[in-house]
Design a protein around this motif. Sequence first.
Motif, mmCIF file in Angstrom:
data_model
loop_
_atom_site.group_PDB
_atom_site.id
_atom_site.type_symbol
_atom_site.label_atom_id
_atom_site.label_comp_id
_atom_site.label_asym_id
_atom_site.label_seq_id
_atom_site.Cartn_x
_atom_site.Cartn_y
_atom_site.Cartn_z
ATOM 1 N N ALA A 1 -37.767 -34.631 18.741
ATOM 2 C CA ALA A 1 -37.676 -34.151 20.116
ATOM 3 C C ALA A 1 -36.623 -33.051 20.237
ATOM 4 N N VAL A 2 -35.779 -32.902 19.211
ATOM 5 C CA VAL A 2 -34.823 -31.788 19.201
ATOM 6 C C VAL A 2 -35.533 -30.628 18.529
ATOM 7 N N LYS A 3 -35.737 -29.548 19.306
ATOM 8 C CA LYS A 3 -36.518 -28.443 18.769
ATOM 9 C C LYS A 3 -35.764 -27.725 17.655
ATOM 10 N N ARG B 1 -36.180 -35.166 26.028
ATOM 11 C CA ARG B 1 -37.428 -34.685 25.441
ATOM 12 C C ARG B 1 -38.289 -35.824 24.902
ATOM 13 N N SER B 2 -37.640 -36.858 24.341
ATOM 14 C CA SER B 2 -38.411 -37.981 23.785
ATOM 15 C C SER B 2 -39.300 -38.598 24.861
ATOM 16 N N ASP C 1 -39.051 -39.133 12.038
ATOM 17 C CA ASP C 1 -38.182 -38.730 13.147
ATOM 18 C C ASP C 1 -36.795 -38.434 12.577
ATOM 19 N N PHE D 1 -44.165 -43.758 21.084
ATOM 20 C CA PHE D 1 -44.543 -42.605 20.263
ATOM 21 C C PHE D 1 -45.543 -43.044 19.196
ATOM 22 N N ALA E 1 -41.870 -36.115 26.088
ATOM 23 C CA ALA E 1 -42.876 -35.880 25.049
ATOM 24 C C ALA E 1 -43.945 -36.967 25.080
ATOM 25 N N VAL E 2 -43.461 -38.204 25.184
ATOM 26 C CA VAL E 2 -44.422 -39.313 25.190
ATOM 27 C C VAL E 2 -45.286 -39.244 26.446
ATOM 28 N N ASP F 1 -42.449 -30.021 16.464
ATOM 29 C CA ASP F 1 -41.667 -30.390 17.654
ATOM 30 C C ASP F 1 -42.422 -31.419 18.496
ATOM 31 N N LYS F 2 -41.674 -32.292 19.136
ATOM 32 C CA LYS F 2 -42.258 -33.197 20.133
ATOM 33 C C LYS F 2 -42.212 -32.477 21.483
ATOM 34 N N PRO F 3 -43.139 -32.560 22.395
ATOM 35 C CA PRO F 3 -44.361 -33.370 22.232
ATOM 36 C C PRO F 3 -45.355 -32.709 21.281
ATOM 37 N N VAL F 4 -46.003 -33.517 20.505
ATOM 38 C CA VAL F 4 -46.934 -32.942 19.543
ATOM 39 C C VAL F 4 -48.262 -32.615 20.231
ATOM 40 N N SER G 1 -33.414 -24.553 19.056
ATOM 41 C CA SER G 1 -33.021 -25.150 20.325
ATOM 42 C C SER G 1 -31.668 -24.647 20.765
ATOM 43 N N LYS H 1 -46.002 -36.618 28.273
ATOM 44 C CA LYS H 1 -46.941 -35.488 28.168
ATOM 45 C C LYS H 1 -48.089 -35.807 27.203
ATOM 46 N N SER H 2 -47.752 -36.449 26.085
ATOM 47 C CA SER H 2 -48.779 -36.788 25.097
ATOM 48 C C SER H 2 -49.803 -37.753 25.688
ATOM 49 N N ASP I 1 -39.296 -44.986 18.488
ATOM 50 C CA ASP I 1 -39.911 -45.070 19.819
ATOM 51 C C ASP I 1 -41.315 -45.697 19.697
ATOM 52 N N GLU J 1 -30.613 -33.754 24.852
ATOM 53 C CA GLU J 1 -31.878 -33.081 24.583
ATOM 54 C C GLU J 1 -32.892 -34.079 24.021
ATOM 55 N N HIS J 2 -32.399 -34.833 23.037
ATOM 56 C CA HIS J 2 -33.276 -35.789 22.361
ATOM 57 C C HIS J 2 -33.809 -36.827 23.333
ATOM 58 N N MET K 1 -33.631 -38.211 14.615
ATOM 59 C CA MET K 1 -32.586 -39.006 15.259
ATOM 60 C C MET K 1 -33.104 -40.397 15.587
ATOM 61 N N LEU L 1 -40.082 -29.702 30.498
ATOM 62 C CA LEU L 1 -39.670 -29.451 29.104
ATOM 63 C C LEU L 1 -39.168 -28.014 28.937
#
Lengths: 137, 543
Positions: free
Chosen positions: A93-95, B325-326, A58, A19, B329-330, A119-122, A98, B332-333, A16, B321-322, A60, B365
Amino acid sequence: MEQKNSKGKVLVIDDDPDFHKVISIILESGSYSVVSAINPKEGREKLLTEKPDLVLLDIMMDSIFDGFSLCHDIKTSAEFQEFKNTPIIFCSAVKKQSGSRFDFDPGAQGLVGPDDYIDKPVQSEDLLARVAKFLKN
Amino acid sequence: MDIISVLRRKLTLKLIVTIAGILFLTIGFFSYITITIQKKYLIGEMEQYGGQLSQTISSSIKNDMMLARSDHIQQTLEDIGKQEGIEHIRLFDKMGKIIASDSKGDLGIIIDSQEEACIVCHNTSEPLKKLLSPVKTRIFQSTENGRSLGIINPIYNESMCSTAECHYHPEDQNVLGVMEILLPLKRFDEQILRSRSQILVYFFITLIVISVGITLLIFSFVNKPIGKLMEGTRRISSGDLTYRIGDYHSDEIGELGKSFDMMTAELLKSREEIEQWNLKLKREIEKATENTKKTNKKLNIANKKLRELDYLKSDFMRRMEHGSRSHLAVIKSCLSLVLSHPDSGLTFQHRDLIDTAERRCSTMLELLDDILLLSYRKSFDAVYQMEPVQLTSIVLTLLDGIENHARRKNISIDVSIPNDLPAITADKDALKELFFNLINNAVKYTMDGGEVKISIRLDGLWIKIDVSDTGIGISTEDLPKIFDEFFRSSNAKSRNIEGTGVGLAIVNEVVDAHKGKLEVQSELGKGTTFTVKLPLIESLRIP
């Protein structure tokens, strides 16, 4: 991107690009130099050429367990012999805990696992604290 | 030698002993009768002969007696006594004195009337005047030559005797004297003994002949066929059903042999039938096994497909999920980074907007996490790893994560846990989810400066956990619905408190899975108390 008074070099392997943008800002704010790789293949190359002090990986990417196999290779294969002790942090991103119950135990698949998970988000402070733990000196 | 052959021998022996016994009794009885009759007849003959001899002698000496010529009489008796078969001839007078004898030495001897030979007639005070028979006989044991037959012949008074001039006897005297003749019975006894011996010999010969005959008969009519029967039994018991006795006698044992052969034939037939059935059964079983194998194969294929589907499902969940969340996540960051920058140059309004966006992103999330968790907890493959769990350490670890939030809102968290709280059997992760949701909710729905109390205590075989707050409370209408998925109380929504409506559904699911009890008490505006009761030991759970 290498800084003169860098505390260490971190290789970020993630598919990503956004990211990478975010993570670079955070790491650089902590005085770490960042090298980015957009897929596992590039990650392998950059590992050998850039010789990072820590790998943020990462899980995945092209396929579900890319991160697992790359981690295992770095820790065990002769090709990456010199990086055997380089700390690896999974960043996904997969906790870890989870509901999808993604089998996050590489050991169950006969693979050598990472040194840490995040975990993401960091969270900036969290990430910097964990990296600092491995790159104290 | 086996038992049956001994018994067989015994059977023969028994038969022979029985027959010998019967023979002994019958032959013995008839021999006794025969010998007795023979003895009687012979004695009779001897007596008759002796009587006649006695009469003859007394007639021949009558004249001499009349003439009192005792020397003549003596001479006559001596002559006759020389004959073979005569032991003694003696003439006694009234006083028992021997007046004439075949041996001269006896003359003059007086025999007492009470002697054994005389007592027969002289046992009464007055001796017999007249004998019923012309002579009196007796058998006795004489000393040297075995038994003897004694014949007494009384000499009666006659008219001539009393009237003669010489030395006449008184007229009233009835018996003048007696003549006694002794005949030896030695030959007679020998003859009887011989007859007895002969009969005994015949008896034994007969017995031997009969025994041998019976043995042979038994051997040929009983032992041989029984031997065959026994051989047959042995062969049958060892599984050979083709054996046949054959060659039947026309007796009971022959019939037995015939029956035996019939039985063997039936057995053979039955065995063949059973074997056929077995074969049929074996084929059926093979067929069934084959079918089972086929079914198993089908089941395996289906199972494999199911596993593939399951994998696809998990894969889908992971990707969803991935993926979600990806992105979040971005976002939110990025928002966090902008907000965290000290001189971003944003207006207050812009900063508020970005803050709202970041907050909603966090809620999004959380919702994602809760939905995934709830769907797992409600799914069939939810695994509860039951093990001894220390509730204290779980709660304290959770508080580490929540306390920051509470501190920001100036909420005090009071924890009361006894030191000696026993471990309970439960799933550690599930309990973490349960108590995170309860405590997090308590903090979330309590206004700044409020109070949250966590109290854990032992209640019989249960552990009772109370999580109470001084929060906004839940209305009576909303109370029954709070454990429904995605339900959010109007009170919470109106106060703009972020929430997913999934947390309490997860709590309910986990309590159910542990066969526990969940209660809630709430008063609007005053606060809420959730009470969870978990059984100490799994086996004590309410079914």
